[in-house]
Scaffold this motif. Structure first.
Motif, PDB file in Angstrom:
ATOM      1  N   GLY A  46     -22.544 -38.072 -10.773  1.00 35.28           N
ATOM      2  CA  GLY A  46     -23.260 -37.043 -11.532  1.00 35.28           C
ATOM      3  C   GLY A  46     -23.042 -35.653 -10.945  1.00 35.28           C
ATOM      4  O   GLY A  46     -22.844 -34.681 -11.672  1.00 35.28           O
ATOM      5  N   ALA A  47     -23.068 -35.552  -9.610  1.00 34.59           N
ATOM      6  CA  ALA A  47     -22.818 -34.262  -8.962  1.00 34.59           C
ATOM      7  C   ALA A  47     -21.389 -33.803  -9.236  1.00 34.59           C
ATOM      8  O   ALA A  47     -21.137 -32.612  -9.450  1.00 34.59           O
ATOM      9  N   GLY A  48     -20.439 -34.750  -9.264  1.00 37.96           N
ATOM     10  CA  GLY A  48     -19.051 -34.402  -9.591  1.00 37.96           C
ATOM     11  C   GLY A  48     -18.929 -33.888 -11.011  1.00 37.96           C
ATOM     12  O   GLY A  48     -18.176 -32.939 -11.278  1.00 37.96           O
ATOM     13  N   ALA A  49     -19.670 -34.490 -11.939  1.00 35.00           N
ATOM     14  CA  ALA A  49     -19.639 -34.027 -13.324  1.00 35.00           C
ATOM     15  C   ALA A  49     -20.206 -32.608 -13.433  1.00 35.00           C
ATOM     16  O   ALA A  49     -19.704 -31.784 -14.207  1.00 35.00           O
ATOM     17  N   ILE A  50     -21.232 -32.314 -12.644  1.00 31.79           N
ATOM     18  CA  ILE A  50     -21.783 -30.946 -12.652  1.00 31.79           C
ATOM     19  C   ILE A  50     -20.767 -29.964 -12.067  1.00 31.79           C
ATOM     20  O   ILE A  50     -20.635 -28.836 -12.561  1.00 31.79           O
ATOM     21  N   LEU A  51     -20.015 -30.375 -11.045  1.00 32.09           N
ATOM     22  CA  LEU A  51     -18.963 -29.509 -10.507  1.00 32.09           C
ATOM     23  C   LEU A  51     -17.886 -29.235 -11.552  1.00 32.09           C
ATOM     24  O   LEU A  51     -17.379 -28.110 -11.647  1.00 32.09           O
ATOM     25  N   LEU A  54     -19.236 -26.648 -13.815  1.00 30.21           N
ATOM     26  CA  LEU A  54     -19.144 -25.311 -13.213  1.00 30.21           C
ATOM     27  C   LEU A  54     -17.719 -24.769 -13.273  1.00 30.21           C
ATOM     28  O   LEU A  54     -17.514 -23.568 -13.472  1.00 30.21           O
ATOM     29  N   PHE A  55     -16.738 -25.648 -13.107  1.00 31.13           N
ATOM     30  CA  PHE A  55     -15.330 -25.255 -13.229  1.00 31.13           C
ATOM     31  C   PHE A  55     -15.066 -24.697 -14.623  1.00 31.13           C
ATOM     32  O   PHE A  55     -14.468 -23.626 -14.775  1.00 31.13           O
ATOM     33  N   PHE A  56     -15.527 -25.415 -15.664  1.00 31.71           N
ATOM     34  CA  PHE A  56     -15.325 -24.941 -17.031  1.00 31.71           C
ATOM     35  C   PHE A  56     -16.105 -23.651 -17.310  1.00 31.71           C
ATOM     36  O   PHE A  56     -15.634 -22.769 -18.025  1.00 31.71           O
ATOM     37  N   LEU A  57     -17.301 -23.535 -16.737  1.00 31.42           N
ATOM     38  CA  LEU A  57     -18.075 -22.308 -16.915  1.00 31.42           C
ATOM     39  C   LEU A  57     -17.375 -21.107 -16.277  1.00 31.42           C
ATOM     40  O   LEU A  57     -17.406 -20.000 -16.823  1.00 31.42           O
ATOM     41  N   PHE A  58     -16.734 -21.332 -15.136  1.00 32.78           N
ATOM     42  CA  PHE A  58     -15.991 -20.254 -14.492  1.00 32.78           C
ATOM     43  C   PHE A  58     -14.891 -19.749 -15.418  1.00 32.78           C
ATOM     44  O   PHE A  58     -14.735 -18.536 -15.619  1.00 32.78           O
ATOM     45  N   PHE A  59     -14.127 -20.664 -16.006  1.00 36.29           N
ATOM     46  CA  PHE A  59     -13.063 -20.232 -16.907  1.00 36.29           C
ATOM     47  C   PHE A  59     -13.611 -19.694 -18.224  1.00 36.29           C
ATOM     48  O   PHE A  59     -12.978 -18.848 -18.857  1.00 36.29           O
ATOM     49  N   MET A  60     -14.782 -20.139 -18.644  1.00 38.68           N
ATOM     50  CA  MET A  60     -15.397 -19.579 -19.837  1.00 38.68           C
ATOM     51  C   MET A  60     -15.744 -18.103 -19.603  1.00 38.68           C
ATOM     52  O   MET A  60     -15.540 -17.260 -20.472  1.00 38.68           O
ATOM     53  N   LEU A  61     -16.261 -17.809 -18.413  1.00 46.40           N
ATOM     54  CA  LEU A  61     -16.573 -16.417 -18.095  1.00 46.40           C
ATOM     55  C   LEU A  61     -15.309 -15.557 -18.083  1.00 46.40           C
ATOM     56  O   LEU A  61     -15.317 -14.422 -18.577  1.00 46.40           O
ATOM     57  N   GLU A  62     -14.220 -16.101 -17.531  1.00 47.24           N
ATOM     58  CA  GLU A  62     -12.949 -15.361 -17.567  1.00 47.24           C
ATOM     59  C   GLU A  62     -12.512 -15.120 -19.003  1.00 47.24           C
ATOM     60  O   GLU A  62     -12.062 -14.025 -19.345  1.00 47.24           O
ATOM     61  N   ALA A  63     -12.648 -16.158 -19.845  1.00 48.96           N
ATOM     62  CA  ALA A  63     -12.249 -16.015 -21.242  1.00 48.96           C
ATOM     63  C   ALA A  63     -13.111 -14.976 -21.949  1.00 48.96           C
ATOM     64  O   ALA A  63     -12.612 -14.203 -22.787  1.00 48.96           O
ATOM     65  N   LEU A  90     -17.255 -23.685 -23.318  1.00 47.83           N
ATOM     66  CA  LEU A  90     -18.711 -23.820 -23.256  1.00 47.83           C
ATOM     67  C   LEU A  90     -19.145 -25.214 -23.715  1.00 47.83           C
ATOM     68  O   LEU A  90     -20.023 -25.836 -23.106  1.00 47.83           O
ATOM     69  N   LEU A  91     -18.548 -25.735 -24.784  1.00 50.45           N
ATOM     70  CA  LEU A  91     -18.871 -27.082 -25.250  1.00 50.45           C
ATOM     71  C   LEU A  91     -18.503 -28.142 -24.202  1.00 50.45           C
ATOM     72  O   LEU A  91     -19.272 -29.083 -23.960  1.00 50.45           O
ATOM     73  N   LEU A  92     -17.354 -27.987 -23.552  1.00 54.17           N
ATOM     74  CA  LEU A  92     -16.957 -28.926 -22.494  1.00 54.17           C
ATOM     75  C   LEU A  92     -17.926 -28.873 -21.320  1.00 54.17           C
ATOM     76  O   LEU A  92     -18.305 -29.905 -20.757  1.00 54.17           O
ATOM     77  N   ALA A  93     -18.337 -27.659 -20.949  1.00 56.04           N
ATOM     78  CA  ALA A  93     -19.279 -27.517 -19.834  1.00 56.04           C
ATOM     79  C   ALA A  93     -20.631 -28.148 -20.177  1.00 56.04           C
ATOM     80  O   ALA A  93     -21.245 -28.821 -19.341  1.00 56.04           O
ATOM     81  N   ALA A  94     -21.101 -27.954 -21.401  1.00 56.41           N
ATOM     82  CA  ALA A  94     -22.378 -28.526 -21.813  1.00 56.41           C
ATOM     83  C   ALA A  94     -22.324 -30.061 -21.778  1.00 56.41           C
ATOM     84  O   ALA A  94     -23.260 -30.713 -21.304  1.00 56.41           O
ATOM     85  N   ALA A  95     -21.223 -30.617 -22.236  1.00 55.23           N
ATOM     86  CA  ALA A  95     -21.084 -32.075 -22.207  1.00 55.23           C
ATOM     87  C   ALA A  95     -21.069 -32.596 -20.769  1.00 55.23           C
ATOM     88  O   ALA A  95     -21.707 -33.613 -20.458  1.00 55.23           O
ATOM     89  N   ALA A  96     -20.375 -31.906 -19.872  1.00 58.70           N
ATOM     90  CA  ALA A  96     -20.313 -32.337 -18.474  1.00 58.70           C
ATOM     91  C   ALA A  96     -21.677 -32.213 -17.796  1.00 58.70           C
ATOM     92  O   ALA A  96     -22.072 -33.078 -17.008  1.00 58.70           O
ATOM     93  N   VAL A  97     -22.421 -31.149 -18.094  1.00 57.74           N
ATOM     94  CA  VAL A  97     -23.759 -30.979 -17.508  1.00 57.74           C
ATOM     95  C   VAL A  97     -24.688 -32.092 -17.988  1.00 57.74           C
ATOM     96  O   VAL A  97     -25.423 -32.691 -17.194  1.00 57.74           O
ATOM     97  N   GLY A 100     -23.754 -35.294 -16.255  1.00 56.15           N
ATOM     98  CA  GLY A 100     -24.142 -35.246 -14.849  1.00 56.15           C
ATOM     99  C   GLY A 100     -25.632 -35.428 -14.657  1.00 56.15           C
ATOM    100  O   GLY A 100     -26.071 -36.163 -13.759  1.00 56.15           O
ATOM    101  N   ILE A 101     -26.435 -34.783 -15.475  1.00 56.17           N
ATOM    102  CA  ILE A 101     -27.888 -34.917 -15.376  1.00 56.17           C
ATOM    103  C   ILE A 101     -28.313 -36.351 -15.666  1.00 56.17           C
ATOM    104  O   ILE A 101     -29.165 -36.919 -14.969  1.00 56.17           O
ATOM    105  N   ALA A 102     -27.708 -36.972 -16.675  1.00 52.45           N
ATOM    106  CA  ALA A 102     -28.049 -38.359 -17.006  1.00 52.45           C
ATOM    107  C   ALA A 102     -27.702 -39.295 -15.853  1.00 52.45           C
ATOM    108  O   ALA A 102     -28.479 -40.193 -15.513  1.00 52.45           O
ATOM    109  N   LEU A 103     -26.555 -39.088 -15.223  1.00 48.85           N
ATOM    110  CA  LEU A 103     -26.161 -39.955 -14.104  1.00 48.85           C
ATOM    111  C   LEU A 103     -27.044 -39.732 -12.882  1.00 48.85           C
ATOM    112  O   LEU A 103     -27.367 -40.680 -12.164  1.00 48.85           O
TER     113      LEU A 103
END
Length: 150
Positions: A46-51, A54-63, A90-97, A100-103
């Motif tokens: 779950g922590a890996g999924a949150i990471l 965060l990776f996708f959120l970083f690139f979303m901010l760049e975009a 953003l959709l990919l990050a939301a799915a990963a979060v 991760g929370i569920a796990l």
């Protein structure tokens, strides 16, 4: 009513009790350890999924930054494309979060199954009773008398 020869007597059963209790405690300890390891693995995943989120959120901010720059520099095609990429990230990050929370929630480190079994063991020990007819003087069997522990 006499005890059958193939059944152990009270004293033999009482002599076995300490070893059986020690064996039971060891088994329950191993079960608790195994259960906690499994739950810790789920929490790690779950922590890996949150990471990953965060990776996708970083690139979303760049975009989004690129989209703002492109929107100011050019009129339509660049920023529209950059916003589409940002929306997909953003959709990919939301799915990963959410995954991760569920796990992490499922990875509660309390060994609930083991605690339940230990409670059942204590109940079983508390239900020790005598398999004999009640007597006037005592409810306990006398050496060589009727009944045995069950």
């Amino acid at each position: 009513m006499s005890r059958r020869k193939d059944q152990p007597g009270t004293f033999e059963l009482l002599a076995r009790l300490p070893q059986q209790i020690v064996a039971l405690v060891k088994i329950e300890y191993e079960n608790a350890k195994r259960e906690m390891i499994a739950k810790a693995k789920n929490a790690g995943i779950g922590a890996g999924a949150i990471l990953v989120a965060l990776f996708f959120l970083f690139f979303m901010l760049e975009a989004l930054v690129i989209a703002a720059i492109a929107a100011l520099a050019l009129v339509w095609p660049w920023w529209a494309a950059a916003l589409a990429v940002a929306g997909a990230l953003l959709l990919l990050a939301a799915a990963a979060v959410l995954a991760g929370i569920a796990l992490i929630k499922r990875g509660n480190p309390v060994p609930e199954e083991t605690l339940e079994r230990v409670g059942e063991d204590f109940e079983a020990v508390g239900e020790v009773r005598i398999n004999a007819e009640p007597r006037e003087s005592s409810h306990l069997p006398h050496p060589g008398g009727e009944g045995n522990w069950r």
